[in-house]
Design a protein around this motif. Structure first.
Motif, PDB file in Angstrom:
ATOM      1  N   ASP A  46       2.127   1.664  -3.580  1.00 20.48           N
ATOM      2  CA  ASP A  46       1.050   2.146  -4.456  1.00 20.48           C
ATOM      3  C   ASP A  46       0.740   3.620  -4.208  1.00 20.48           C
ATOM      4  OD1 ASP A  46       0.911  -0.411  -5.469  1.00 20.48           O
ATOM      5  OD2 ASP A  46      -0.851  -0.991  -4.303  1.00 20.48           O
ATOM      6  N   ASP A  47       0.757   4.037  -2.938  1.00 19.19           N
ATOM      7  CA  ASP A  47       0.461   5.438  -2.621  1.00 19.19           C
ATOM      8  C   ASP A  47       1.538   6.363  -3.162  1.00 19.19           C
ATOM      9  OD1 ASP A  47      -0.970   7.594  -0.992  1.00 19.19           O
ATOM     10  OD2 ASP A  47       1.057   7.687  -0.159  1.00 19.19           O
ATOM     11  N   ALA A  48       2.812   5.982  -3.000  1.00 19.20           N
ATOM     12  CA  ALA A  48       3.900   6.821  -3.517  1.00 19.20           C
ATOM     13  C   ALA A  48       3.804   6.937  -5.038  1.00 19.20           C
ATOM     14  CB  ALA A  48       5.246   6.237  -3.111  1.00 19.20           C
ATOM     15  N   ALA A  79       0.832  -1.205   0.000  1.00 14.01           N
ATOM     16  CA  ALA A  79       0.000   0.000   0.000  1.00 14.01           C
ATOM     17  C   ALA A  79       0.867   1.256   0.000  1.00 14.01           C
ATOM     18  CB  ALA A  79      -0.932  -0.004   1.212  1.00 14.01           C
ATOM     19  N   VAL A  80       2.025   1.201   0.655  1.00  3.81           N
ATOM     20  CA  VAL A  80       2.943   2.342   0.668  1.00  3.81           C
ATOM     21  C   VAL A  80       3.522   2.564  -0.727  1.00  3.81           C
ATOM     22  CG1 VAL A  80       5.046   3.285   1.687  1.00  3.81           C
ATOM     23  CG2 VAL A  80       3.506   1.903   3.092  1.00  3.81           C
ATOM     24  N   GLY A 136       4.068   5.153   6.574  1.00  2.33           N
ATOM     25  CA  GLY A 136       3.498   3.869   6.176  1.00  2.33           C
ATOM     26  C   GLY A 136       4.394   2.707   6.548  1.00  2.33           C
ATOM     27  N   LYS A 139       1.121   6.645  -6.856  1.00  4.42           N
ATOM     28  CA  LYS A 139      -0.060   7.454  -7.184  1.00  4.42           C
ATOM     29  C   LYS A 139       0.258   8.942  -7.067  1.00  4.42           C
ATOM     30  CE  LYS A 139      -4.906   8.146  -5.834  1.00  4.42           C
ATOM     31  NZ  LYS A 139      -5.987   7.690  -4.904  1.00  4.42           N
ATOM     32  N   ARG A 140       0.955   9.318  -6.003  1.00  4.96           N
ATOM     33  CA  ARG A 140       1.316  10.730  -5.821  1.00  4.96           C
ATOM     34  C   ARG A 140       2.318  11.185  -6.873  1.00  4.96           C
ATOM     35  NH1 ARG A 140       4.005  11.643  -1.132  1.00  4.96           N
ATOM     36  NH2 ARG A 140       4.293   9.463  -0.507  1.00  4.96           N
ATOM     37  N   THR A 177       5.760  10.886   4.352  1.00  7.59           N
ATOM     38  CA  THR A 177       4.477  10.193   4.194  1.00  7.59           C
ATOM     39  C   THR A 177       4.698   8.699   4.010  1.00  7.59           C
ATOM     40  OG1 THR A 177       3.434  12.141   3.192  1.00  7.59           O
ATOM     41  CG2 THR A 177       2.402  10.001   2.769  1.00  7.59           C
ATOM     42  N   SER A 178       5.637   8.336   3.144  1.00 11.79           N
ATOM     43  CA  SER A 178       5.937   6.922   2.934  1.00 11.79           C
ATOM     44  C   SER A 178       6.567   6.303   4.181  1.00 11.79           C
ATOM     45  CB  SER A 178       6.876   6.751   1.736  1.00 11.79           C
ATOM     46  OG  SER A 178       6.222   7.060   0.526  1.00 11.79           O
ATOM     47  N   TYR A 201       9.405  10.546  -3.672  1.00 17.34           N
ATOM     48  CA  TYR A 201       8.087  10.275  -3.090  1.00 17.34           C
ATOM     49  C   TYR A 201       8.110   9.030  -2.204  1.00 17.34           C
ATOM     50  CZ  TYR A 201       5.637  13.829  -5.823  1.00 17.34           C
ATOM     51  OH  TYR A 201       5.201  15.030  -6.336  1.00 17.34           O
TER      52      TYR A 201
END
Length: 436
Positions: free
Chosen positions: A60-62, A57-58, A353, A64-65, A349-350, A344
């Motif tokens: 994928d989020d990075a 999930a970390v 996570g 995405k950003r 933020t990462s 990122y």
């Protein structure tokens, strides 16, 4: 010293700072918000399987950003530890190379010195001023930065709470003198058991022995006059090593001819030791084992120490950190975008996570937060505040392969050589192995 880093140095300008200098390449066009314009491009990323199973999930989020900021897509390909270096070597020899590659922190030096990774602008990455020493050390060469710390795991003191209570020890030691005093209390309490040793410390455990060396301000080797020179003969290193040898002789019943690879399993059998020095994940390995060790899907069964272990930072001893770093390959056709994806994936933020996923972040500035938000990582976070890294030579792997340090320790503990003679021999072997 001859360094094969010409390619890496030449390509340093392709990274994040290149746009500001006006050196435009195909991926250097910047958008209105300052991000690299990556529309129509795809960044290929090689991460180890740990990310897929532990914190996808970390990832994928990075990504995405990153895509929202640049317009570029991300193709994450997960690799296996068993063959990742063989696969990387074959890939780097061709033209279809990944843009971003994860490697273990001790694996980077070899590839940096042969020009496989491009230079990076350290200041472009969040928390770069407080990166963990045990990770950051692998990224620096000749004053330049070639990778970014990603995540870490630290070695800690793991101990039997039931045996501590029996010996009248109320809490984990907070100083090295307390650690020795606790070892003595455990020994006195169990003096009728000839097989019991307060501290389980295998003789070939060089990560531990060198931690004692660095705790005494010693080191394994240093660069001098353009070459690496062994430093184990120096007084500080010998004094630190002697402290470790004294500990093993007085308080350990572990086999001096074995390494630490099965220490968690041995400790889990119970009855033979009260403490051991290991990675945080070894607590779980000591408490539970596979019913069938040859079957990875075999159900876990409890050992004799299940529910009886706790962890604390080893007081007064810096930790050797295991972990990974990320680099941009010199052959990348999307170097600036690749560096921005790393930016990122390694930002705060990462890192938040990763903390939630039970991994240590890449910065000392985030370790107190780690201990608060994930108490299970408290001991590891404390231990990671002070860490060390082996000589950052492209040939360090050859020193490990030659088993120079384990042989030195075995010779000392079996009384074949004195500390002085063994370290002299080791320095000679290290000097010749690291010669470039």
């Amino acid at each position: 010293m001859k360094r094969k880093i010409a390619v890496a140095a030449a390509l340093a300008a392709t990274l994040l700072g290149a746009a500001a200098c006006g050196n435009k390449k195909s991926d250097d066009t910047t958008s209105a918000n300052g991000a690299v314009d990556g529309k129509g491009k795809t960044v290929k990323v090689w991460l180890m399987v740990d990310a897929q199973t532990g914190w996808k999930a970390v990832v994928d989020d990075a990504s995405k950003r990153f895509t929202a900021a640049t317009g570029a897509q991300v193709d994450v390909q997960y690799q296996q530890w068993a063959d990742h270096l063989t696969k990387l070597d074959a890939t780097l020899a061709g033209s279809d190379v990944p843009d971003v590659v994860e490697l273990g922190n001790t694996e980077f030096a070899k590839y940096v010195t042969t020009g496989a990774f491009a230079g990076l602008n350290k200041g472009d990455f969040e928390n770069s001023g407080t990166w963990l020493t045990g990770l950051d050390g692998a990224c620096e060469l000749d004053g330049k930065t070639y990778c970014v710390p990603y995540y870490a795991g630290a070695r800690v003191l793991l101990y039997r709470t039931d045996l501590f209570k029996k010996a009248g020890i109320a809490a984990a030691p907070t100083s090295y003198d307390e650690f020795l005093a606790d070892a003595q209390k455990l020994q006195d309490t169990n003096k009728n058991d000839s097989k019991f040793g307060p501290v389980y410390m295998p003789g070939k455990y060089w990560y531990a022995a060198m931690s004692w060396v660095y705790a005494n301000q010693g080191q394994i080797a240093k660069q001098d006059g353009g070459k690496w020179v062994g430093q184990l003969e120096q007084p500080a290193a010998q004094q630190g090593l002697q402290k470790w040898v004294d500990l093993v002789h007085k308080y350990s019943k572990a086999d001096v001819t074995k390494d630490e690879s099965d220490q968690a399993g041995v400790f889990g059998q119970g009855g033979e030791a009260g403490m051991f020095y290991g990675n945080t994940w070894e607590q779980g390995s000591a408490e539970q084992v596979a019913k069938d060790p040859n079957d990875p899907n075999s159900p876990k069964i409890d050992t004799k120490v299940k529910g009886k272990l706790a962890a604390a930072a080893m007081p007064g001893i810096p930790s050797f950190l295991g972990g990974s770093n990320l680099g941009v390959t010199s052959k990348s056709q999307n170097a600036a975008l690749a560096a921005q994806w790393i930016k990122y994936f390694t930002d705060s933020t990462s890192m938040d996570g990763l903390i939630k996923a039970n991994a240590l972040p890449n910065s000392t500035a985030l370790l107190d937060k780690t201990a608060t938000e994930n108490p299970s990582l408290s001991a590891a976070a404390q231990a990671a505040k002070t860490s060390w890294f082996p000589p950052n030579s492209g040939k360090w792997a050859d020193v490990e392969k030659a088993n120079i340090l384990p042989q030195m320790l075995t010779d000392i503990l079996t009384n074949k050589k004195s500390v002085a003679d063994a370290t002299k021999w080791a320095d000679q072997q290290i000097d010749s192995t690291l010669a470039e």
